[in-house]
Design an enzyme around this catalytic site. Sequence first.
Site, PDB file in Angstrom:
ATOM      1  N   HIS A   1      21.370  67.217  70.464  1.00 49.41           N
ATOM      2  CA  HIS A   1      20.307  66.533  71.211  1.00 49.41           C
ATOM      3  C   HIS A   1      18.945  66.820  70.561  1.00 49.41           C
ATOM      4  O   HIS A   1      18.154  65.904  70.313  1.00 49.41           O
ATOM      5  CB  HIS A   1      20.344  67.037  72.666  1.00 49.41           C
ATOM      6  CG  HIS A   1      19.254  66.522  73.548  1.00 49.41           C
ATOM      7  ND1 HIS A   1      19.479  65.576  74.537  1.00 49.41           N
ATOM      8  CD2 HIS A   1      17.935  66.827  73.638  1.00 49.41           C
ATOM      9  CE1 HIS A   1      18.338  65.329  75.174  1.00 49.41           C
ATOM     10  NE2 HIS A   1      17.386  66.080  74.649  1.00 49.41           N
ATOM     11  N   GLU A   2      18.682  68.097  70.261  1.00 48.85           N
ATOM     12  CA  GLU A   2      17.386  68.457  69.676  1.00 48.85           C
ATOM     13  C   GLU A   2      17.248  67.898  68.260  1.00 48.85           C
ATOM     14  O   GLU A   2      16.173  67.440  67.875  1.00 48.85           O
ATOM     15  CB  GLU A   2      17.174  69.975  69.699  1.00 48.85           C
ATOM     16  CG  GLU A   2      17.195  70.602  71.094  1.00 48.85           C
ATOM     17  CD  GLU A   2      16.323  69.904  72.131  1.00 48.85           C
ATOM     18  OE1 GLU A   2      15.315  69.268  71.764  1.00 48.85           O
ATOM     19  OE2 GLU A   2      16.654  69.973  73.331  1.00 48.85           O
TER      20      GLU A   2
ATOM     21  N   HIS B   1      16.083  64.393  68.512  1.00 51.52           N
ATOM     22  CA  HIS B   1      14.622  64.255  68.610  1.00 51.52           C
ATOM     23  C   HIS B   1      13.989  64.334  67.220  1.00 51.52           C
ATOM     24  O   HIS B   1      13.126  63.522  66.881  1.00 51.52           O
ATOM     25  CB  HIS B   1      14.030  65.345  69.505  1.00 51.52           C
ATOM     26  CG  HIS B   1      14.251  65.112  70.973  1.00 51.52           C
ATOM     27  ND1 HIS B   1      14.075  63.874  71.574  1.00 51.52           N
ATOM     28  CD2 HIS B   1      14.603  65.968  71.973  1.00 51.52           C
ATOM     29  CE1 HIS B   1      14.324  63.989  72.877  1.00 51.52           C
ATOM     30  NE2 HIS B   1      14.653  65.238  73.144  1.00 51.52           N
TER      31      HIS B   1
ATOM     32  N   HIS C   1      14.666  60.226  74.919  1.00 52.11           N
ATOM     33  CA  HIS C   1      15.681  60.394  75.968  1.00 52.11           C
ATOM     34  C   HIS C   1      16.201  59.030  76.403  1.00 52.11           C
ATOM     35  O   HIS C   1      15.467  58.042  76.381  1.00 52.11           O
ATOM     36  CB  HIS C   1      15.094  61.130  77.174  1.00 52.11           C
ATOM     37  CG  HIS C   1      14.954  62.599  76.945  1.00 52.11           C
ATOM     38  ND1 HIS C   1      14.027  63.377  77.596  1.00 52.11           N
ATOM     39  CD2 HIS C   1      15.635  63.442  76.119  1.00 52.11           C
ATOM     40  CE1 HIS C   1      14.149  64.634  77.176  1.00 52.11           C
ATOM     41  NE2 HIS C   1      15.110  64.690  76.278  1.00 52.11           N
TER      42      HIS C   1
END
EC number: 3.4.24.53
Length: 201
Positions: A142-143, A146, A152
Amino acid sequence: QRFPQRYIELAIVVDHGMYKKYNQNSDKIKVRVHQMVNHINEMYRPLNIAISLNRLQIWSKKDLITVKSASNVTLESFGNWRETVLLKQQNNDCAHLLTATNLNDNTIGLAYKKGMCNPKLSVGLVQDYSPNVFMVAVTMTHELGHNLGMEHDDKDKCKCEACIMSDVISDKPSKLFSDCSKNDYQTFLTKYNPQCILNAP
């Protein structure tokens, strides 16, 4: 959607708190981190991104930055440390810090958006919050998302329960990126074409 092949040479740093959490057993940590990277690779395969662990540094004596529970402060310190120290030791495309520190505000991870390849901003911070290595791997995925320009998942636009870029982690996270995430990544590639992820390790 077909994505061009990209390669991320990832450095993972394990803080002193995590070293102590695993009873100062570096081998145990190495196995855990390698399992994590295998999971991350599996999740990025549909985007044609190959992740290689090109450095694993365990802060076994002491932390080399001040690790605070204020995640934004720790992330900034880690970014500065990557730029001034880590990159001089060995090249990497992105570096993530694994911490045993309980981060504030129910945060389990933080990263700079669109930071990939930037000396200071191509970093992430991930809390080793679960004994289940897959759960922590999803957070790092997830990070990294980014770092690669993903936002999101919007509840209305992205019909994808528990996808990787959901703003809250589910108890049973999926291994999939939503179409929104794929589009965000495609836009990031087109607009910025980050050079450091073009070469195979």
